[in-house]
Motif scaffolding. Structure first.
Motif, mmCIF file in Angstrom:
data_model
loop_
_atom_site.group_PDB
_atom_site.id
_atom_site.type_symbol
_atom_site.label_atom_id
_atom_site.label_comp_id
_atom_site.label_asym_id
_atom_site.label_seq_id
_atom_site.Cartn_x
_atom_site.Cartn_y
_atom_site.Cartn_z
ATOM 1 N N ALA A 1 -9.411 -5.833 -0.526
ATOM 2 C CA ALA A 1 -9.056 -5.340 -2.327
ATOM 3 C C ALA A 1 -7.639 -4.421 -2.241
ATOM 4 O O ALA A 1 -7.225 -4.230 -1.768
ATOM 5 N N SER B 1 0.669 -1.538 0.414
ATOM 6 C CA SER B 1 -0.103 -0.033 0.304
ATOM 7 C C SER B 1 0.280 1.062 0.218
ATOM 8 O O SER B 1 0.021 2.470 -0.637
ATOM 9 N N SER C 1 -11.907 -0.275 -5.294
ATOM 10 C CA SER C 1 -10.741 0.502 -5.791
ATOM 11 C C SER C 1 -10.289 1.506 -6.554
ATOM 12 O O SER C 1 -9.433 1.238 -7.231
ATOM 13 N N GLN D 1 -10.867 -2.567 0.802
ATOM 14 C CA GLN D 1 -9.744 -2.233 0.955
ATOM 15 C C GLN D 1 -9.092 -1.828 2.534
ATOM 16 O O GLN D 1 -9.811 -1.733 3.244
ATOM 17 N N MET E 1 -5.277 -2.330 -3.178
ATOM 18 C CA MET E 1 -5.307 -0.543 -2.740
ATOM 19 C C MET E 1 -5.656 0.617 -4.260
ATOM 20 O O MET E 1 -4.902 0.481 -4.887
ATOM 21 N N ALA E 2 -6.029 1.023 -4.084
ATOM 22 C CA ALA E 2 -6.021 2.147 -4.975
ATOM 23 C C ALA E 2 -4.995 3.178 -4.688
ATOM 24 O O ALA E 2 -4.211 3.355 -3.704
ATOM 25 N N GLN F 1 1.234 2.761 -3.216
ATOM 26 C CA GLN F 1 0.230 3.783 -4.024
ATOM 27 C C GLN F 1 0.924 5.304 -3.544
ATOM 28 O O GLN F 1 -0.158 6.379 -4.223
#
Length: 442
Positions: free
Chosen positions: A390, A143, A221, A318, A392-393, A146
């Protein structure tokens, strides 16, 4: 998206940087290569200041981290600074306060660390001190990438996700079966309609969610901002499916919208669940039960896994990790790194897990111990680990700014699902906020 695209070098040379220079840093970050490796000496001394924008109390800090660090590093003087209403991070930095370790949840981490020019690439420090990120849950460990795919600005120390809490008394009142782990949103919404009823002049509603958490932790996401620094709320069609399923569908039950209108057009939230006890099911952070223990102890409740989409079987929210970071202003980065490394040790993670703090390790024994020594060990706490995370965006510096306008759309759509109008208005508002933020960094 790399944050460097949206923040200029001028922003990092702001008054805050001047404050860092006043702290004795000479305006230059202390890099791992500039310091000698810290000796593994039990008598080694260090003075470290740790700060978080979370506002966690001294008592909470000591219970979770402070006592464990004092035991491990008896010769370290570790000072935890709690955020105060009129003395936050910017005020401390302007006053010349050195902060060695900054920690915050993913929701505020970038705003606190990077917007104040305190970020330090910890990659070399982590290698020097043999920090094994492979021990962590992969999605949680990844994460941090990101934020910047090439650098490590923090290390996750504990985690969070979304679960579904429910009031057993409401289900008992209407003779409706309790929710269960593994439900889909279709099943949860059907169940919600069965308990959205009026009895003896009192209206009960079936299902609501904390939109300020469900949106950034959405199961699809979807990022708030795309690669061109544009808001996604109107352009990404998956948002409509998400809003419709999670927020709008429960509100279609007879009596639900009337209930909202009687509550100033607001969606049912914390008070309706914990205080008024008129909300049957509430999707909320898995850790929230430990934030409001007295309220939860006063009601008859339990929890199950977050409902899932048929298109994403077994996929929950997430993760919502909290990162600890060595700052660029620290004069003892090795010692600070030792502290963080200890916090992700099996020993400390097991302790945190037993207290009800979601661990970041993929160690099954540590996860099984979750909540064993908490006040709620008789509850279905294992629901927190029922779904897989989910992906990570992508995180951006705009996310915290855009959360409020994104969240404001939820009750509007629940009352009148005119997606084109509501999403278009939100797009205009968020676009303006992005432009304002970009101008502020120039």
């Amino acid at each position: 998206m790399n944050w460097k695209k949206v923040i200029s070098s001028a922003a990092l040379a702001s008054v805050v940087t001047a404050a860092l220079t006043a702290c004795g840093g000479g305006g230059e970050a202390v890099k791992p290569a500039d310091v000698k490796p810290a000796a593994d000496d039990p008598n080694e001394k260090a003075e470290l200041v740790i700060y978080s924008n979370s506002g966690d109390s001294q008592e909470s800090w000591n219970e979770r981290f402070g006592n464990a660090l004092k035991e491990k590093f008896p010769n370290y003087t570790i000072t935890y600074l709690q955020k105060q209403p009129n003395n936050g991070l910017k005020e401390l930095l302007t006053a010349g306060q050195t902060i060695d370790i900054y920690w915050d949840s993913i929701g505020g981490f970038m705003d606190g660390l990077i917007n104040n020019g305190m970020q330090l690439d910890m990659t070399d420090l982590a290698k020097k001190h043999n920090v094994d990120m492979g021990r962590l849950e992969p999605v949680v460990a990844d994460s941090i990438k990101q934020i910047d795919s090439a650098k490590m600005y923090g290390i996750p120390v504990f985690n969070n996700n979304m679960v579904l809490y429910y009031n057993k008394d409401i289900f008992d009142k209407f003779g409706v079966p309790y929710p269960k782990d593994g439900m889909t949103w279709t099943e949860a919404n059907k169940l919600a309609k069965e308990v959205t009823r009026s009895e003896a002049g009192k209206q009960y509603v079936g299902l609501s969610s904390s939109q300020t958490h469900m949106l950034p932790m959405n199961q699809f996401s979807i990022p708030f901002v795309d690669s061109a620094n544009k808001p996604t709320i109107f352009s990404n069609e998956k948002w409509k499916e998400y809003f419709e399923t999670v927020f709008v569908e429960p509100a279609k039950a007879p009596g639900y919208r009337e209930y909202m209108r009687a509550h100033k057009d607001a969606m049912p939230y914390r008070n309706e669940f914990l205080k008024d006890r008129e909300l049957a099911m509430f999707a909320w952070l898995s850790s929230i039960v430990f934030v409001f223990p007295e309220d939860f102890q006063a009601m008859n409740w339990d929890m199950v896994s977050l409902p899932t989409f048929e298109s994403l079987p077994g996929v929950g929210s997430q993760p919502y990790p909290t990162y600890f970071a060595v700052t660029s202003m620290s004069k003892q980065p090795d010692q600070a790194m030792k502290v963080i490394k200890h916090l992700i040790s099996d020993e400390v993670q097991m302790k945190l897990s037993k207290l009800g703090v979601m661990p970041v390790l993929k160690n099954e024994e540590v996860k099984k111990a979750y909540g064993q020594e908490s006040k709620f060990k008789d509850k279905n706490l294992k629901a927190s680990f029922y779904n897989k995370f989910a992906p990570m965006a992508t995180q951006t510096l705009f996310d915290k700014t855009l959360l409020t306008p994104y969240a404001k759309t939820v009750p509007k759509l629940m009352l009148d699902p005119d997606y084109n109008t509501v999403f278009r208005a939100a797009e205009e508002e968020t676009t303006k906020k992005i432009e304002e933020a970009q101008k502020a960094t120039k």
